[in-house]
Design a protein around this motif. Structure first.
Motif, PDB file in Angstrom:
ATOM      1  N   TRP A 184      15.823   9.632  14.588  1.00 32.92           N
ATOM      2  CA  TRP A 184      16.063  11.016  15.028  1.00 32.92           C
ATOM      3  C   TRP A 184      16.825  11.823  13.992  1.00 32.92           C
ATOM      4  N   GLU A 185      17.750  11.198  13.282  1.00 35.74           N
ATOM      5  CA  GLU A 185      18.504  11.925  12.263  1.00 35.74           C
ATOM      6  C   GLU A 185      17.553  12.490  11.202  1.00 35.74           C
ATOM      7  N   ASP A 186      16.637  11.664  10.731  1.00 41.47           N
ATOM      8  CA  ASP A 186      15.658  12.106   9.731  1.00 41.47           C
ATOM      9  C   ASP A 186      14.673  13.114  10.315  1.00 41.47           C
ATOM     10  N   ARG A 187      14.255  12.869  11.529  1.00 45.52           N
ATOM     11  CA  ARG A 187      13.271  13.747  12.183  1.00 45.52           C
ATOM     12  C   ARG A 187      13.829  15.154  12.382  1.00 45.52           C
ATOM     13  N   GLY A 224       0.825  -1.203   0.000  1.00 45.80           N
ATOM     14  CA  GLY A 224       0.000   0.000   0.000  1.00 45.80           C
ATOM     15  C   GLY A 224       0.854   1.246   0.000  1.00 45.80           C
ATOM     16  N   PRO A 225       0.192   2.402  -0.038  1.00 46.05           N
ATOM     17  CA  PRO A 225       0.915   3.672  -0.024  1.00 46.05           C
ATOM     18  C   PRO A 225       1.715   3.861   1.263  1.00 46.05           C
ATOM     19  N   CYS A 226       2.650   4.793   1.204  1.00 47.30           N
ATOM     20  CA  CYS A 226       3.431   5.176   2.378  1.00 47.30           C
ATOM     21  C   CYS A 226       3.348   6.688   2.521  1.00 47.30           C
ATOM     22  N   GLN A 227       2.918   7.142   3.698  1.00 45.17           N
ATOM     23  CA  GLN A 227       2.780   8.573   3.969  1.00 45.17           C
ATOM     24  C   GLN A 227       3.178   8.838   5.423  1.00 45.17           C
ATOM     25  N   VAL A 228       4.481   8.848   5.696  1.00 46.67           N
ATOM     26  CA  VAL A 228       4.958   9.064   7.063  1.00 46.67           C
ATOM     27  C   VAL A 228       5.393  10.521   7.207  1.00 46.67           C
ATOM     28  N   LYS A 229       4.665  11.260   8.022  1.00 48.59           N
ATOM     29  CA  LYS A 229       4.990  12.658   8.290  1.00 48.59           C
ATOM     30  C   LYS A 229       6.165  12.725   9.265  1.00 48.59           C
ATOM     31  N   THR A 230       6.818  13.866   9.307  1.00 45.41           N
ATOM     32  CA  THR A 230       7.991  14.062  10.164  1.00 45.41           C
ATOM     33  C   THR A 230       7.726  13.645  11.599  1.00 45.41           C
ATOM     34  N   HIS A 283      10.455  13.342   5.585  1.00 44.18           N
ATOM     35  CA  HIS A 283       9.239  12.546   5.584  1.00 44.18           C
ATOM     36  C   HIS A 283       9.454  11.397   4.603  1.00 44.18           C
ATOM     37  N   ILE A 284       8.586  10.403   4.664  1.00 48.08           N
ATOM     38  CA  ILE A 284       8.682   9.255   3.768  1.00 48.08           C
ATOM     39  C   ILE A 284       7.372   9.163   3.009  1.00 48.08           C
ATOM     40  N   GLN A 285       7.499   9.009   1.706  1.00 45.79           N
ATOM     41  CA  GLN A 285       6.301   8.940   0.887  1.00 45.79           C
ATOM     42  C   GLN A 285       6.583   8.127  -0.369  1.00 45.79           C
ATOM     43  N   ALA A 286       5.616   7.344  -0.773  1.00 47.52           N
ATOM     44  CA  ALA A 286       5.649   6.632  -2.050  1.00 47.52           C
ATOM     45  C   ALA A 286       4.227   6.215  -2.384  1.00 47.52           C
ATOM     46  N   LYS A 287       3.957   6.132  -3.662  1.00 46.11           N
ATOM     47  CA  LYS A 287       2.611   5.754  -4.099  1.00 46.11           C
ATOM     48  C   LYS A 287       2.249   4.348  -3.634  1.00 46.11           C
TER      49      LYS A 287
END
Length: 191
Positions: free
Chosen positions: A52-55, A40-46, A60-64
Motif C-alpha cells: 500500500w505504501e508504494d501503491r 524474465g522481465p518485470c513490469q508491475v503497474k501501480t 511501479h516496478i520495472q526491470a529488463k
C-alpha cells in the motif's frame, strides 16, 4: 507432503497478478507449499502493487530482467511468511558479502554500494501477503536493471550467473525448510 522447489527454465514476464493462490500449481504443476523461480522481465503497474505504501505513491516496478522467486506456503501466518522472506533476504545478503561485495540489507531490501545512501543501488524487490488459503511471497533480484524507476544494479553488473544463483538458493531453502520441520517434530514436549 514435503516442501518443494521448482526452477522454470523458460523466460516469463512478472506482471504482479501472478502473486495469487495456486499460481505455482496452475502454471508449473507443483502442488503444495513451494518456492519456485524463473527469470524474465518485470513490469508491475501501480494497480498490481500489493504494498500500500508504494501503491499510494503511484510507484511501479520495472526491470529488463530479474530472477523471480514466487513462494506459496500453506498453514502459516502472514507474520511467519514475513520471517521466511527476511530469512531468504538475509541469506542472499550473506552470500553476496562472502563474494566480497559491498552489499547492505534494510528489512527486505538489498542494496549494493558503499558510502552514503545516495551511493546505494537497489538490487531487490520483495513483498509477502496473505490469501484466503495461503501466504504468498515474491522476491525479485535484478539481473539487468535497465528501465528500473530507481537507481538499481543487477547480477549482470556483479558478474553473477542468474540461473546458478537461483538454483543454489532453491536448494538451500529446501534444506532449511525441511530442517525446521524436523526441529519441530524431534523435541520432547515440556509440561
Amino acid at each position: 507432503m514435503l516442501f518443494q522447489t521448482h526452477f522454470h527454465s523458460e523466460e516469463l514476464t512478472y506482471f504482479g497478478p501472478e502473486l495469487c493462490p495456486h499460481f505455482i500449481l496452475s502454471r508449473f504443476r507443483v502442488e503444495g507449499s513451494c518456492l519456485a523461480a524463473f527469470i524474465g522481465p518485470c513490469q508491475v503497474k501501480t494497480e498490481h502493487l500489493v504494498d500500500w505504501e508504494d501503491r499510494l505513491q503511484n510507484d511501479h516496478i520495472q526491470a529488463k530482467k530479474m530472477i523471480h522467486f514466487l513462494g506459496e506456503f500453506f498453514g502459516i501466518t502472514l507474520k511467519e511468511g514475513v520471517w521466511i522472506q527476511r530469512l531468504i533476504v538475509s541469506h542472499i545478503h550473506a552470500q553476496l558479502l562472502s563474494r566480497g561485495l559491498a552489499v547492505s540489507r534494510s528489512g527486505d531490501d538489498l542494496f549494493v554500494g558503499s558510502g552514503g545512501p545516495s551511493a546505494l543501488k537497489k538490487l531487490s524487490v520483495s513483498i509477502v501477503t496473505a490469501s484466503p488459503v495461503s501466504v504468498l511471497l515474491h522476491l525479485g533480484i535484478n539481473v539487468d536493471s535497465e528501465g528500473a524507476p530507481v537507481v538499481a544494479i543487477g547480477l549482470k553488473d556483479l558478474n553473477i550467473e542468474p540461473r546458478e544463483f537461483a538454483e543454489n538458493l532453491l536448494r538451500w531453502f529446501k534444506g532449511e525448510f525441511e530442517s525446521v520441520e524436523r526441529a519441530c517434530v524431534k523435541v520432547r514436549p515440556v509440561i
